[in-house]
Design a protein around this motif. Structure first.
Motif, short mmCIF file in Angstrom:
data_model
loop_
_atom_site.label_atom_id
_atom_site.label_comp_id
_atom_site.label_asym_id
_atom_site.label_seq_id
_atom_site.Cartn_x
_atom_site.Cartn_y
_atom_site.Cartn_z
N ILE A 93 21.45 -62.46 33.60
CA ILE A 93 22.86 -62.16 33.78
C ILE A 93 23.50 -61.69 32.48
CG2 ILE A 93 25.12 -63.11 34.38
CD1 ILE A 93 23.77 -64.98 36.31
N GLU A 97 25.34 -58.09 31.84
CA GLU A 97 26.72 -57.93 31.39
C GLU A 97 26.79 -57.05 30.14
OE1 GLU A 97 30.49 -60.89 30.74
OE2 GLU A 97 28.61 -61.45 29.76
N ALA A 122 20.47 -58.70 39.83
CA ALA A 122 21.22 -58.09 38.73
C ALA A 122 21.28 -56.57 38.86
CB ALA A 122 20.58 -58.47 37.38
N MET A 125 24.25 -56.01 40.88
CA MET A 125 25.43 -56.18 40.03
C MET A 125 25.73 -54.90 39.25
SD MET A 125 24.91 -59.99 38.45
CE MET A 125 25.00 -61.47 39.44
N PRO A 146 23.43 -66.45 41.76
CA PRO A 146 22.61 -66.74 40.57
C PRO A 146 21.45 -67.68 40.88
CG PRO A 146 24.95 -67.04 40.10
CD PRO A 146 24.82 -66.89 41.59
N SER A 199 29.01 -65.12 37.09
CA SER A 199 28.55 -63.91 37.78
C SER A 199 29.63 -63.37 38.72
CB SER A 199 27.26 -64.19 38.54
OG SER A 199 27.45 -65.17 39.54
N SER A 227 27.44 -62.96 47.38
CA SER A 227 27.15 -64.13 46.56
C SER A 227 26.97 -65.40 47.38
CB SER A 227 28.26 -64.36 45.53
OG SER A 227 29.48 -64.69 46.18
#
Length: 302
Positions: A93, A97, A122, A125, A146, A199, A227
């Protein structure tokens, strides 16, 4: 454009025509450049070989990936925006980011993600950070709940809540639950809560400020759906283009542009052949043929 088998034939012919040049690189870069020529945009392919080498280290999203993107973005005309072709199982994660922050600093919001097959966890994401996701009928995203140590954080929290309720109603069950929850270290529950909050906040911000353009109802629906472990059941679940559209993501059909679809899928086949025939586990490559390549260490012969 060549299909899977025709790409193999083209690679074989390239090897015969020029034995001094790697034919896998030649064919892969030819079609990746074709994608950019069709769109008129910068194109970077971010590919993992986890399907061909599921036990190899280095296939997941990690901090080293930023070096590959720095190499790939250098000297490109950033005013042309970025099309990011994603094929990844996901990963860390924090690294995700940091990578999105870097891409935003280079291209602001002018990032489009193309998913030729699978972009999970991810990888999903990262797709949520874009202004638009291009998917085919065969493309899938995945849940973003997560994981810690291979366990779904939300499932761990649910198990603790179930234990509390069971013990409240039947105190004699405490000894049984002690065996079950005793496998978690003391700070694990708090770490799971923090990972979920981190997250969801991160992805919500990306969606709000780009794809969803401030529509928080839409943002909440997307994040809650992707999620929620209770809805998705498994972190490995493959979520279809149809479902992605229904939940509110900005999805474009790859099939709407036949030339682009052909170029993307042929590029995808070329990357898959590269992973199948080399020790490569990850490739970050731009349309000019500049590539960052990670390789698994071959087994020692004794």
């Amino acid at each position: 454009m060549p299909n899977w088998n025709e790409v193999i034939v083209e690679i074989q012919q390239a090897r015969q025509n020029n034995p001094n040049v790697n034919p896998l690189d030649t064919v892969r870069r030819k079609y990746l450049k074709k994608v950019s020529e069709i769109t008129g945009r910068n194109t970077i392919a971010y590919y993992s070989g986890w399907l061909q080498k599921p036990k190899a280290p280095g296939t997941a999203v990690g901090d080293k990936d930023k070096s590959g993107f720095m190499l790939g973005i250098n000297k490109l005309d950033r005013s042309q925006g970025l099309d990011l072709i994603l094929h990844t199982p996901g990963g860390d994660i924090a690294a995700t980011e940091s990578l999105v922050d870097y891409l935003y600093s280079m291209y602001d919001k002018d990032i489009r993600v193309i998913v030729p097959q699978i972009s999970m966890s991810a990888g999903t994401m990262i797709a949520f950070a874009s202004k638009e996701i291009v998917m085919g009928k065969h493309s899938n995203l995945g849940p973003i709940d997560p994981q810690m140590g291979g366990l779904a954080c939300q499932a761990v929290l649910n198990e603790f809540e179930q234990a509390k309720e069971d013990i409240r109603q039947n105190p004699h069950s405490a000894s049984l639950w002690q065996v079950i929850i005793g496998k978690y270290h003391p700070t694990f529950l708090g770490a799971c809560k923090q990972a979920i909050e981190w997250s969801e906040k991160m992805v919500s911000d990306w969606l709000e400020n780009n794809m969803c353009d401030g529509d928080m109802k839409r943002v909440k629906n997307i994040v809650d759906t992707f999620s929620n472990h209770s809805i998705q059941k498994s972190h490995a679940r493959h979520i279809s283009k149809k479902e992605c559209k229904e939940v509110g993501l900005e999805i474009s059909d790859l099939e709407n542009d036949q030339d682009l679809q052909d170029a993307v899928l042929t590029t995808h086949h070329a990357f898959m052949h590269t992973f199948s025939n080399t020790h490569c586990v990850k490739i970050i490559e731009n349309h000019e043929g500049i590539a960052y390549i990670e390789q698994a260490t071959p087994p020692q012969i004794k």
